[in-house]
Design a protein around this motif. Structure first.
Motif, PDB file in Angstrom:
ATOM      1  N   ILE A 201       0.846  -1.200   0.000  1.00  0.00           N
ATOM      2  CA  ILE A 201       0.000   0.000   0.000  1.00  0.00           C
ATOM      3  C   ILE A 201       0.874   1.239   0.000  1.00  0.00           C
ATOM      4  CG2 ILE A 201      -1.568   1.389   1.418  1.00  0.00           C
ATOM      5  CD1 ILE A 201      -3.003  -1.103   2.235  1.00  0.00           C
ATOM      6  N   TYR A 202       0.489   2.219  -0.827  1.00  0.00           N
ATOM      7  CA  TYR A 202       1.177   3.507  -0.806  1.00  0.00           C
ATOM      8  C   TYR A 202       0.193   4.612  -0.429  1.00  0.00           C
ATOM      9  CZ  TYR A 202      -0.596   3.663  -5.687  1.00  0.00           C
ATOM     10  OH  TYR A 202      -1.377   3.611  -6.825  1.00  0.00           O
ATOM     11  N   ARG A 223      11.577 -12.277  -4.993  1.00  0.00           N
ATOM     12  CA  ARG A 223      11.276 -12.456  -6.413  1.00  0.00           C
ATOM     13  C   ARG A 223       9.822 -12.871  -6.634  1.00  0.00           C
ATOM     14  NH1 ARG A 223      13.301 -10.731 -10.555  1.00  0.00           N
ATOM     15  NH2 ARG A 223      13.427 -12.655 -11.771  1.00  0.00           N
ATOM     16  N   PRO A 224       8.866 -12.138  -6.115  1.00  0.00           N
ATOM     17  CA  PRO A 224       7.473 -12.525  -6.308  1.00  0.00           C
ATOM     18  C   PRO A 224       7.102 -12.502  -7.784  1.00  0.00           C
ATOM     19  CG  PRO A 224       7.600 -10.280  -5.473  1.00  0.00           C
ATOM     20  CD  PRO A 224       8.989 -10.854  -5.389  1.00  0.00           C
ATOM     21  N   GLU A 225       6.308 -13.483  -8.171  1.00  0.00           N
ATOM     22  CA  GLU A 225       5.840 -13.505  -9.557  1.00  0.00           C
ATOM     23  C   GLU A 225       4.900 -12.336  -9.845  1.00  0.00           C
ATOM     24  OE1 GLU A 225       7.774 -17.186  -8.870  1.00  0.00           O
ATOM     25  OE2 GLU A 225       6.213 -16.209  -7.674  1.00  0.00           O
ATOM     26  N   GLU A 226       4.183 -11.887  -8.808  1.00  0.00           N
ATOM     27  CA  GLU A 226       3.268 -10.758  -8.959  1.00  0.00           C
ATOM     28  C   GLU A 226       3.381  -9.820  -7.768  1.00  0.00           C
ATOM     29  OE1 GLU A 226      -0.342 -13.048 -11.416  1.00  0.00           O
ATOM     30  OE2 GLU A 226      -0.732 -12.135  -9.469  1.00  0.00           O
ATOM     31  N   LEU A 227       3.076  -8.570  -8.002  1.00  0.00           N
ATOM     32  CA  LEU A 227       2.861  -7.600  -6.933  1.00  0.00           C
ATOM     33  C   LEU A 227       1.597  -6.817  -7.257  1.00  0.00           C
ATOM     34  CD1 LEU A 227       6.315  -7.283  -7.476  1.00  0.00           C
ATOM     35  CD2 LEU A 227       5.958  -6.238  -5.247  1.00  0.00           C
ATOM     36  N   TYR A 228       0.801  -6.555  -6.241  1.00  0.00           N
ATOM     37  CA  TYR A 228      -0.334  -5.647  -6.354  1.00  0.00           C
ATOM     38  C   TYR A 228      -0.044  -4.443  -5.463  1.00  0.00           C
ATOM     39  CZ  TYR A 228      -3.783  -8.279  -9.078  1.00  0.00           C
ATOM     40  OH  TYR A 228      -4.469  -8.902 -10.090  1.00  0.00           O
ATOM     41  N   LEU A 229      -0.102  -3.266  -6.050  1.00  0.00           N
ATOM     42  CA  LEU A 229       0.177  -2.029  -5.331  1.00  0.00           C
ATOM     43  C   LEU A 229      -1.105  -1.216  -5.238  1.00  0.00           C
ATOM     44  CD1 LEU A 229       3.525  -1.034  -7.093  1.00  0.00           C
ATOM     45  CD2 LEU A 229       3.160  -2.665  -5.223  1.00  0.00           C
ATOM     46  N   TYR A 230      -1.548  -0.959  -4.009  1.00  0.00           N
ATOM     47  CA  TYR A 230      -2.827  -0.300  -3.775  1.00  0.00           C
ATOM     48  C   TYR A 230      -2.636   1.087  -3.191  1.00  0.00           C
ATOM     49  CZ  TYR A 230      -4.976  -4.935  -4.244  1.00  0.00           C
ATOM     50  OH  TYR A 230      -5.392  -6.157  -4.713  1.00  0.00           O
TER      51      TYR A 230
END
Length: 435
Positions: A201-202, A223-230
């Protein structure tokens, strides 16, 4: 809504938004709801409305630390619902599944195995071999629970970290210790899950460009395959919503943090899939529809789950306040089994809303809208149906043909999505009584 306002007007992760739903009277039978819907490639979603804590930013349907007997009662009722829904669907085939909440791994290992049993009974066989996503948290991503996920063939584990700095976590209303987060990420990697997703979260109070970079770079160590930035939202009835939280420069801060993340992750080898989703470039795009709650043919089970057919989106009642959530849960647990033969609360979609839904869910993705697929489905051109897209192109936020958002447009997805909401849906959302 106006495009000249804040870039952060609302997260439109599903359309129509749940606050547009209303009680369906008379309640339609699920057999009728699903009668004309293709059922050869369905998405199964199970909702577990329990967590070990209620985060300060959370407006999801969940209860923190329920009594053990309520957890057991919920699983029993979920099985009853699953059987009635399966009967209503008839000959159906599921091609992917997701477990969310709440926090599914709030359940202990035995209860978690029971949750999978319910899902497999609904699907008519083992889920192993299908794309399966499960949400977890630092406190509940323990080796025994992760072993259940591995045994059942889970392909994606998503963990809500939010920040790797303890002070920022506390500021977001999520007290946790960095050591616990590290242990959880190590355990997920050790479990062999093919895809690890990390949520961050930002816009948190006290967050700076340097601390945001610290969280991003720390996440990349795994090394995550995905990131979700909220981007942080402060919503009514949440923990943060009960505090004063207005800063004149907040929009500029969030936009700056977003831009910094796009640059950093791009340099680290991640491709942007939407305003929020980033996937490591060496990870192939999943076959079939991406993990997305907006696709038609989604069957939701559980008190907080929603289901999507082409012509109707439906669920049970929704609440955020602690006492109201408990009341909705109590109502769900008290229902006789035949109540699950019907859709309870929802929003019918005519062809006009179906077109708008297709537009929104496509345009807010980095790949944008396929004009040929749109014309094949609806028999018209998207530019004829939505002439307002020309305004996005004029601002430099979309391509000239309105099929794709530019980088500046993606950054304003939460304003563009809100702007595209139809007048009837907006009126229903405005008339929703928060509780």
């Amino acid at each position: 809504m106006t495009l000249d306002g804040s870039p952060y007007q609302g997260y439109l992760y599903a359309y129509p938004h749940k606050t547009a739903y209303r009680p369906l009277r008379p309640r339609p039978a699920l057999r009728e709801v699903w009668a004309d819907q293709p059922r050869d490639a369905l998405f199964l979603y199970l909702h577990l409305p329990f967590c070990e804590m209620r985060c300060g930013f959370c407006n999801l349907f969940t209860r923190a630390n329920p009594p053990a007997e309520q957890v057991s009662a919920y699983l029993r009722q979920l099985r009853r619902q699953a059987r009635r829904v399966r009967d209503a669907l008839g000959d159906a085939r599921f091609v992917r599944a997701a477990f969310g909440g709440g926090t599914p791994t709030y359940l202990d290992a035995g209860e978690l195995a029971e949750l999978f049993d319910i899902a497999e009974e609904t699907a008519g066989g083992p889920l192993a071999g299908l794309p399966i996503s499960v949400e977890t948290s630092p406190a509940t991503a323990t080796p025994d629970r992760l072993a259940v996920l591995a045994e059942r063939g889970v392909t994606r584990v998503s963990i809500g970290v939010q920040s790797f700095l303890d002070a920022e976590s506390r500021a977001a209303g999520r007290p946790q210790r960095r050591a616990e987060v590290d242990r959880a990420l190590d355990a997920i990697r050790a479990s062999g899950a093919p895809v690890l997703n990390v949520d961050l979260i930002y816009g948190i109070d006290g967050q700076t460009a340097d601390t945001w970079r610290t969280s991003l770079e720390t996440a990349l160590r795994w090394r995550p395959e995905e990131l979700y930035l909220y981007p942080l939202y402060v919503r009514p009835l949440t923990g943060l919503g009960r505090r004063a939280h207005t800063r004149a420069d907040w929009d500029a801060e969030r936009l700056a943090r977003y831009t910094e993340a796009v640059d950093l992750l791009g340099a680290a080898g991640y491709r942007q899939e939407s305003m929020r989703q980033f996937r490591r470039a060496d990870v192939p795009t999943p076959d079939g529809p991406d993990y997305c709650c907006q696709d038609d043919g989604m069957v939701g089970l559980g008190c907080g789950a929603r289901s999507y057919t082409t012509g109707l989106h439906y669920s049970f009642d929704y609440a955020v306040g602690v006492s109201e959530v408990r009341a909705v849960l109590d109502d769900y647990l008290a229902r006789p089994a035949d109540d699950f033969d019907h859709a309870e609360v929802g929003y019918p979609l005519d062809v006009v809303e179906q077109r708008r839904r297709w537009l929104i869910q496509s345009l807010l993705r980095a790949d944008g809208l396929d004009p040929g697929a749109y014309r094949k489905r609806f028999g018209s051109a998207h530019t004829d149906d939505f002439p307002e897209l020309a305004e996005l192109a004029r601002r430099g936020w979309a391509s000239d043909d309105g099929t794709r958002l530019t980088a500046a447009g993606l950054a304003r997805s939460d304003a563009i999505g809100s702007w595209l909401v139809s007048a009837p849906v907006r009126q229903a959302m405005t008339g929703y009584a928060l509780r």
